[in-house]
Scaffold this motif. Sequence first.
Motif, PDB file in Angstrom:
ATOM      1  N   VAL A 143     -13.425 -46.204  22.573  1.00  0.00           N
ATOM      2  CA  VAL A 143     -13.074 -45.791  21.204  1.00  0.00           C
ATOM      3  C   VAL A 143     -11.585 -45.476  21.033  1.00  0.00           C
ATOM      4  O   VAL A 143     -11.173 -44.963  19.994  1.00  0.00           O
ATOM      5  CB  VAL A 143     -13.914 -44.586  20.714  1.00  0.00           C
ATOM      6  CG1 VAL A 143     -15.399 -44.897  20.781  1.00  0.00           C
ATOM      7  CG2 VAL A 143     -13.586 -43.296  21.449  1.00  0.00           C
ATOM      8  N   VAL A 144     -10.747 -45.785  22.018  1.00  0.00           N
ATOM      9  CA  VAL A 144      -9.303 -45.588  21.865  1.00  0.00           C
ATOM     10  C   VAL A 144      -8.748 -46.746  21.032  1.00  0.00           C
ATOM     11  O   VAL A 144      -9.052 -47.910  21.290  1.00  0.00           O
ATOM     12  CB  VAL A 144      -8.601 -45.547  23.241  1.00  0.00           C
ATOM     13  CG1 VAL A 144      -7.094 -45.507  23.088  1.00  0.00           C
ATOM     14  CG2 VAL A 144      -9.094 -44.350  24.033  1.00  0.00           C
ATOM     15  N   PRO A 145      -7.923 -46.466  20.008  1.00  0.00           N
ATOM     16  CA  PRO A 145      -7.337 -47.553  19.208  1.00  0.00           C
ATOM     17  C   PRO A 145      -6.539 -48.516  20.085  1.00  0.00           C
ATOM     18  O   PRO A 145      -5.927 -48.116  21.080  1.00  0.00           O
ATOM     19  CB  PRO A 145      -6.410 -46.809  18.230  1.00  0.00           C
ATOM     20  CG  PRO A 145      -6.980 -45.416  18.161  1.00  0.00           C
ATOM     21  CD  PRO A 145      -7.528 -45.135  19.516  1.00  0.00           C
ATOM     22  N   ASP A 146      -6.532 -49.783  19.696  1.00  0.00           N
ATOM     23  CA  ASP A 146      -5.865 -50.808  20.498  1.00  0.00           C
ATOM     24  C   ASP A 146      -4.412 -50.449  20.798  1.00  0.00           C
ATOM     25  O   ASP A 146      -3.925 -50.662  21.919  1.00  0.00           O
ATOM     26  CB  ASP A 146      -5.903 -52.164  19.779  1.00  0.00           C
ATOM     27  CG  ASP A 146      -7.289 -52.784  19.801  1.00  0.00           C
ATOM     28  OD1 ASP A 146      -8.154 -52.299  20.544  1.00  0.00           O
ATOM     29  OD2 ASP A 146      -7.491 -53.772  19.053  1.00  0.00           O
ATOM     30  N   GLU A 147      -3.716 -49.903  19.803  1.00  0.00           N
ATOM     31  CA  GLU A 147      -2.287 -49.638  19.988  1.00  0.00           C
ATOM     32  C   GLU A 147      -2.019 -48.495  20.977  1.00  0.00           C
ATOM     33  O   GLU A 147      -0.872 -48.280  21.388  1.00  0.00           O
ATOM     34  CB  GLU A 147      -1.614 -49.327  18.651  1.00  0.00           C
ATOM     35  CG  GLU A 147      -2.118 -48.091  17.940  1.00  0.00           C
ATOM     36  CD  GLU A 147      -3.291 -48.368  17.018  1.00  0.00           C
ATOM     37  OE1 GLU A 147      -3.566 -47.525  16.153  1.00  0.00           O
ATOM     38  OE2 GLU A 147      -3.939 -49.453  17.173  1.00  0.00           O
ATOM     39  N   GLN A 148      -3.081 -47.814  21.402  1.00  0.00           N
ATOM     40  CA  GLN A 148      -2.924 -46.748  22.386  1.00  0.00           C
ATOM     41  C   GLN A 148      -3.487 -47.126  23.762  1.00  0.00           C
ATOM     42  O   GLN A 148      -3.430 -46.314  24.691  1.00  0.00           O
ATOM     43  CB  GLN A 148      -3.627 -45.479  21.894  1.00  0.00           C
ATOM     44  CG  GLN A 148      -3.020 -44.894  20.615  1.00  0.00           C
ATOM     45  CD  GLN A 148      -3.774 -43.663  20.123  1.00  0.00           C
ATOM     46  OE1 GLN A 148      -4.416 -42.951  20.906  1.00  0.00           O
ATOM     47  NE2 GLN A 148      -3.696 -43.409  18.817  1.00  0.00           N
ATOM     48  N   THR A 149      -3.997 -48.341  23.885  1.00  0.00           N
ATOM     49  CA  THR A 149      -4.578 -48.747  25.168  1.00  0.00           C
ATOM     50  C   THR A 149      -3.522 -49.186  26.175  1.00  0.00           C
ATOM     51  O   THR A 149      -3.759 -49.168  27.381  1.00  0.00           O
ATOM     52  CB  THR A 149      -5.562 -49.910  24.979  1.00  0.00           C
ATOM     53  OG1 THR A 149      -4.858 -51.030  24.416  1.00  0.00           O
ATOM     54  CG2 THR A 149      -6.711 -49.508  24.056  1.00  0.00           C
ATOM     55  N   HIS A 150      -2.357 -49.628  25.711  1.00  0.00           N
ATOM     56  CA  HIS A 150      -1.293 -50.168  26.581  1.00  0.00           C
ATOM     57  C   HIS A 150      -1.853 -51.265  27.490  1.00  0.00           C
ATOM     58  O   HIS A 150      -1.504 -51.338  28.682  1.00  0.00           O
ATOM     59  CB  HIS A 150      -0.663 -49.052  27.421  1.00  0.00           C
ATOM     60  CG  HIS A 150      -0.222 -47.870  26.609  1.00  0.00           C
ATOM     61  ND1 HIS A 150       0.822 -47.930  25.729  1.00  0.00           N
ATOM     62  CD2 HIS A 150      -0.715 -46.598  26.544  1.00  0.00           C
ATOM     63  CE1 HIS A 150       0.987 -46.750  25.147  1.00  0.00           C
ATOM     64  NE2 HIS A 150       0.053 -45.915  25.623  1.00  0.00           N
ATOM     65  N   ASP A 151      -2.724 -52.086  26.915  1.00  0.00           N
ATOM     66  CA  ASP A 151      -3.425 -53.123  27.665  1.00  0.00           C
ATOM     67  C   ASP A 151      -2.595 -54.419  27.664  1.00  0.00           C
ATOM     68  O   ASP A 151      -2.540 -55.144  26.668  1.00  0.00           O
ATOM     69  CB  ASP A 151      -4.793 -53.365  27.029  1.00  0.00           C
ATOM     70  CG  ASP A 151      -5.682 -54.289  27.845  1.00  0.00           C
ATOM     71  OD1 ASP A 151      -5.135 -55.069  28.665  1.00  0.00           O
ATOM     72  OD2 ASP A 151      -6.910 -54.242  27.646  1.00  0.00           O
ATOM     73  N   ALA A 152      -1.951 -54.701  28.788  1.00  0.00           N
ATOM     74  CA  ALA A 152      -1.071 -55.872  28.864  1.00  0.00           C
ATOM     75  C   ALA A 152      -1.852 -57.178  28.738  1.00  0.00           C
ATOM     76  O   ALA A 152      -1.347 -58.162  28.187  1.00  0.00           O
ATOM     77  CB  ALA A 152      -0.290 -55.856  30.177  1.00  0.00           C
ATOM     78  N   MET A 153      -3.078 -57.204  29.247  1.00  0.00           N
ATOM     79  CA  MET A 153      -3.882 -58.421  29.127  1.00  0.00           C
ATOM     80  C   MET A 153      -4.242 -58.703  27.681  1.00  0.00           C
ATOM     81  O   MET A 153      -4.182 -59.855  27.219  1.00  0.00           O
ATOM     82  CB  MET A 153      -5.153 -58.309  29.967  1.00  0.00           C
ATOM     83  CG  MET A 153      -6.008 -59.580  29.929  1.00  0.00           C
ATOM     84  SD  MET A 153      -7.541 -59.434  30.877  1.00  0.00           S
ATOM     85  CE  MET A 153      -6.915 -59.341  32.550  1.00  0.00           C
ATOM     86  N   LEU A 154      -4.596 -57.660  26.939  1.00  0.00           N
ATOM     87  CA  LEU A 154      -4.914 -57.829  25.524  1.00  0.00           C
ATOM     88  C   LEU A 154      -3.688 -58.310  24.760  1.00  0.00           C
ATOM     89  O   LEU A 154      -3.780 -59.200  23.898  1.00  0.00           O
ATOM     90  CB  LEU A 154      -5.435 -56.516  24.944  1.00  0.00           C
ATOM     91  CG  LEU A 154      -5.786 -56.523  23.454  1.00  0.00           C
ATOM     92  CD1 LEU A 154      -6.869 -57.542  23.161  1.00  0.00           C
ATOM     93  CD2 LEU A 154      -6.225 -55.120  23.010  1.00  0.00           C
ATOM     94  N   ALA A 155      -2.541 -57.753  25.069  1.00  0.00           N
ATOM     95  CA  ALA A 155      -1.305 -58.187  24.422  1.00  0.00           C
ATOM     96  C   ALA A 155      -1.023 -59.653  24.716  1.00  0.00           C
ATOM     97  O   ALA A 155      -0.629 -60.415  23.818  1.00  0.00           O
ATOM     98  CB  ALA A 155      -0.135 -57.320  24.887  1.00  0.00           C
ATOM     99  N   ALA A 156      -1.216 -60.075  25.959  1.00  0.00           N
ATOM    100  CA  ALA A 156      -0.973 -61.463  26.332  1.00  0.00           C
ATOM    101  C   ALA A 156      -1.909 -62.402  25.578  1.00  0.00           C
ATOM    102  O   ALA A 156      -1.494 -63.460  25.090  1.00  0.00           O
ATOM    103  CB  ALA A 156      -1.155 -61.632  27.841  1.00  0.00           C
ATOM    104  N   ALA A 157      -3.185 -62.014  25.471  1.00  0.00           N
ATOM    105  CA  ALA A 157      -4.153 -62.848  24.763  1.00  0.00           C
ATOM    106  C   ALA A 157      -3.784 -62.981  23.293  1.00  0.00           C
ATOM    107  O   ALA A 157      -3.856 -64.082  22.717  1.00  0.00           O
ATOM    108  CB  ALA A 157      -5.557 -62.258  24.915  1.00  0.00           C
ATOM    109  N   ARG A 158      -3.375 -61.887  22.687  1.00  0.00           N
ATOM    110  CA  ARG A 158      -2.987 -61.931  21.278  1.00  0.00           C
ATOM    111  C   ARG A 158      -1.730 -62.778  21.076  1.00  0.00           C
ATOM    112  O   ARG A 158      -1.596 -63.504  20.091  1.00  0.00           O
ATOM    113  CB  ARG A 158      -2.777 -60.515  20.748  1.00  0.00           C
ATOM    114  CG  ARG A 158      -4.082 -59.758  20.564  1.00  0.00           C
ATOM    115  CD  ARG A 158      -3.886 -58.386  19.991  1.00  0.00           C
ATOM    116  NE  ARG A 158      -5.180 -57.755  19.723  1.00  0.00           N
ATOM    117  CZ  ARG A 158      -5.345 -56.519  19.282  1.00  0.00           C
ATOM    118  NH1 ARG A 158      -4.279 -55.740  19.070  1.00  0.00           N
ATOM    119  NH2 ARG A 158      -6.549 -56.038  19.057  1.00  0.00           N
ATOM    120  N   PHE A 159      -0.800 -62.680  22.025  1.00  0.00           N
ATOM    121  CA  PHE A 159       0.411 -63.488  21.909  1.00  0.00           C
ATOM    122  C   PHE A 159       0.083 -64.980  21.978  1.00  0.00           C
ATOM    123  O   PHE A 159       0.572 -65.773  21.164  1.00  0.00           O
ATOM    124  CB  PHE A 159       1.411 -63.142  23.005  1.00  0.00           C
ATOM    125  CG  PHE A 159       2.446 -64.215  23.177  1.00  0.00           C
ATOM    126  CD1 PHE A 159       3.453 -64.368  22.229  1.00  0.00           C
ATOM    127  CD2 PHE A 159       2.391 -65.112  24.240  1.00  0.00           C
ATOM    128  CE1 PHE A 159       4.389 -65.389  22.346  1.00  0.00           C
ATOM    129  CE2 PHE A 159       3.313 -66.124  24.368  1.00  0.00           C
ATOM    130  CZ  PHE A 159       4.333 -66.267  23.418  1.00  0.00           C
TER     131      PHE A 159
END
Length: 434
Positions: free
Chosen positions: A245-261
């Motif tokens: 339940v942590v908002p995406d912008e607070q996860t600091h998830d590099a894999m998620l960022a890469a996928a979105r990019f």
Amino acid sequence: MSAWMLGAPVDTVAGADAEWILGELRRHRQALHRIPELDFELPRTIEYVRHHLDGLSCEVFEPCRSCVCAYFDAGCDSTVAVRADMDALPITERSCAPTPSETPGHMHACGHDAHMAMALTFASVVDRAIASESAFVADDAGTCGAGEREDGGCEAQSSSKKCTAPASNVLFIFQPAEETTGGARSVCESGVFERYGVSAIFGFHVWPDLPAGTVASRPGPLFARSSETHIDIKGVSAHIAATYVVPDEQTHDAMLAAARFVEGARRLMMQLGEREYCIAKFGLLRAGTVCNAVADDAHIEGSIRVYSDQLFDAARDGVRSCLEDACVSTGCTYEVSFASGYPPVINDAALFERARAAVPHMMELDSPSLTAEDFSFYQQRIAGLFMLLGVGACPACPGGATSSLHADDLYFDEEPLLAGVDTYCRLLGLGPIA
């Protein structure tokens, strides 16, 4: 354009019959296919090339690292160049080649062995034409090359006798590192074109997607500008349970960022592609270390391919914007770098039209390719024409199929290479192969 003109074709090349040429093509191609080498480290390949050229009546020299040149003086006022690339790829071969690679993990998977075979064989043709007594037709003006008609042929060709001397001096360039850092650039910087008065350059690339023996090109853009793109995304590692339940912008998830990019870049290039041919594709993505922890870093590599500086700037700015959006939305940071890459291959329009006159069966392509090639560095110095040579299906391979470039099972027969040597002969005024 310089004073160099395409020679008026004659019926046959002195001593250049198809059977002899095909034998030379097979001999060179199969020998070179066995000894693939990479980048600038080409000792066996250079030894083979030099051994053949040293037996011909030409000046052989190395203008820069791992480059071999051969200069044939036909007594003309101008010089044209023929280029072949020598390096292979770090690929383990699985092809049906009768003489497969002897070096594990190395393979001529892009046809550079064929490019060298055509150039070495054509060098022998030029050598025979210059050395042959019939290559110089005596007339009142002297010898072939002594005078030039307005149509580009020599004065002797206006007589009833055949003149088979080249319409120009010829400089052969066997270059390194086409697949990596662009060996053509160091050849240009060596000053060899200025030293030998080179006015134009020709080159081929074998092309499995074209029928065997097809010669094709186009004026203007043929291949794209390339820019290798490297991206590092930084996040913060944490147990995946802590992100519930942590908002995406607070996860600091590099894999998620890469996928979105990657997804954002795909949409970007669909939009830019409505303006002209272009692509930005990413073939490498690494992220994370274990299955139950958020990735604290991600690394992405890909390439941008365009035909104009304007669209390159738009693509580069768009990639940065997509990356910024992806990282802001996940609380990550990033670094990105764009390599200078290769310029686009832009064929000289006047040279293309002259070549079409000498090679009337040359097919004009409707559109350019997003492939990149360092032949483009030569075209920034002198007029250049890069051509594609269809190698089609290979009867010796299973099902008669020929694979694609850079594939581990690429192989094709040498017979289509006859069309490449024939084209070189026509361009240099030696006429078609008998």
